[in-house]
Design a protein around this motif. Sequence first.
Motif, PDB file in Angstrom:
ATOM      1  N   GLN A   1       0.822  -1.206   0.000  1.00 17.86           N
ATOM      2  CA  GLN A   1       0.000   0.000   0.000  1.00 17.86           C
ATOM      3  C   GLN A   1       0.861   1.263   0.000  1.00 17.86           C
ATOM      4  O   GLN A   1       0.516   2.264  -0.638  1.00 17.86           O
TER       5      GLN A   1
ATOM      6  N   TYR B   1     -17.154   2.090   4.355  1.00 17.14           N
ATOM      7  CA  TYR B   1     -16.198   1.018   4.656  1.00 17.14           C
ATOM      8  C   TYR B   1     -16.392   0.474   6.076  1.00 17.14           C
ATOM      9  O   TYR B   1     -16.393  -0.749   6.289  1.00 17.14           O
TER      10      TYR B   1
ATOM     11  N   ASN C   1      -6.394   5.912  13.078  1.00 15.48           N
ATOM     12  CA  ASN C   1      -5.700   4.622  13.174  1.00 15.48           C
ATOM     13  C   ASN C   1      -4.336   4.639  12.503  1.00 15.48           C
ATOM     14  O   ASN C   1      -3.650   3.609  12.473  1.00 15.48           O
TER      15      ASN C   1
ATOM     16  N   ASN D   1      -3.700  -2.252   9.408  1.00 14.37           N
ATOM     17  CA  ASN D   1      -3.712  -3.560   8.753  1.00 14.37           C
ATOM     18  C   ASN D   1      -5.032  -3.810   8.021  1.00 14.37           C
ATOM     19  O   ASN D   1      -5.601  -4.908   8.064  1.00 14.37           O
ATOM     20  N   ASP D   2      -5.543  -2.765   7.373  1.00 17.13           N
ATOM     21  CA  ASP D   2      -6.740  -2.902   6.539  1.00 17.13           C
ATOM     22  C   ASP D   2      -6.582  -1.957   5.352  1.00 17.13           C
ATOM     23  O   ASP D   2      -5.491  -1.464   5.077  1.00 17.13           O
ATOM     24  N   TRP D   3      -7.681  -1.693   4.661  1.00 14.51           N
ATOM     25  CA  TRP D   3      -7.631  -0.861   3.461  1.00 14.51           C
ATOM     26  C   TRP D   3      -8.122   0.565   3.723  1.00 14.51           C
ATOM     27  O   TRP D   3      -8.355   1.307   2.774  1.00 14.51           O
ATOM     28  N   SER D   4      -8.289   0.944   4.974  1.00 14.02           N
ATOM     29  CA  SER D   4      -8.866   2.255   5.275  1.00 14.02           C
ATOM     30  C   SER D   4      -7.942   3.392   4.855  1.00 14.02           C
ATOM     31  O   SER D   4      -8.380   4.332   4.170  1.00 14.02           O
TER      32      SER D   4
END
Length: 410
Positions: free
Chosen positions: A108, A308, A323, A328-331
């Motif tokens: 990312q 989301y 955060n 550890n997500d796509w936010s």
Amino acid sequence: MVAELSALQQIINALTGLNGLPAVIVECAVTTTYTCKQLCRGTESTPVTHPSLALGGFRVSFVTDNIQGAMVVGLIILGVITVGVETHVDKALIHSSGLLDSSLLGWQLIYILPVAVLTNDFFISGFWMRTFASKTDKDLYLGIGIATVAVTIILTLIGAGGLLAAWTGAWPGDPAQDGSISFFLLLGQLPAWVVGIVLVMVVSLSTAAFDSLQSAMVSTGSNDLFRNKLNFWWIRSAVVLLIFPVVVVALKSPDILQIYLISDLVSASSIPVLIIGLSDRFYYWRGFEVVVGGLGGILTVFIFGTIYFGNAQDGANLMLLENGLYANDWSAFGAFVAAPVGGLLWALSAFALRIGYHWIMAKAKGHRFDAFDHPLPASPTVHNGNIDRDDEDTEGVTTVETRPMKGKFF
């Protein structure tokens, strides 16, 4: 400025265990004193008070930039030698840290970092100050080339220092420290004399960077906001008063990364629609599109976050990147996609709305539809006298500045 002071107090606390507030206050007092010191030049009736003529402003800022460069080189050389000699890597920590493994965040960041850094640099007035201070384009390109090579080397070494901090046990530490100061946590394990030298270099680096930000703020306030029509004393006073909330926010916001991420998200939403207007091909682009696009980009981040996460509260928190990057997500990735893409979509919608409004008004009032007419060229600057371009002798030459063409907002 907030990030600079926050980093300084964190580094001093990590290396010495002392409270970093006194150092922050002293730095602010010193840089504010010599940055805002004024040199009025001209006649008694028409003193020149432009910030570019400040005795302690740009001139001292350029001098401290040279000091800053020397300190960076010295810090890197000292760090490389002493770390190579004094530190010992625990091989068991290499595998357990997982820093060499492929991760979602790593992929990312290939997109996030270029977008965040590139767009945010457009807002750094210090870069523009040095750009316009270049005598020729050749000097500018040469300076950029040298800086690119130097910065690449420096960032590589400091980034490797973060890895070594994790593999030697210096980071995260006990209590756990922020990852943004892992390089200095590594240096904190070195002998006391090295730590002392590092502290001096850190304070010098922070001071040099902070006075550049102050000089840029004075220039932006005087020239860009008030067009040199406001007394310079008011600009100086505003900068001095602004230091107090900056110190408070810096002490209350220890997460340096989040401070930068918020500004990065704002720039990612507004800069893409702004640079469209810098092209002569898009002469019909107006400030209305830029404002709507910038605000729309932030609103798009909120909409994306709400969809989301499934609730508006987390969508609002995403605009502040509560955060960070390590969720550890796509936010975070989605936020940096939604900001520029949403900004462009909102800007295009605003453009269509503005063009439609002008077309309707032209039809209703019987006027010619002129929304796509080329703007009138600006009048050239007039010189009275002879200029010797070989030795740049302008003695006896008077310059008549014509009034610049003002663009239309809507």
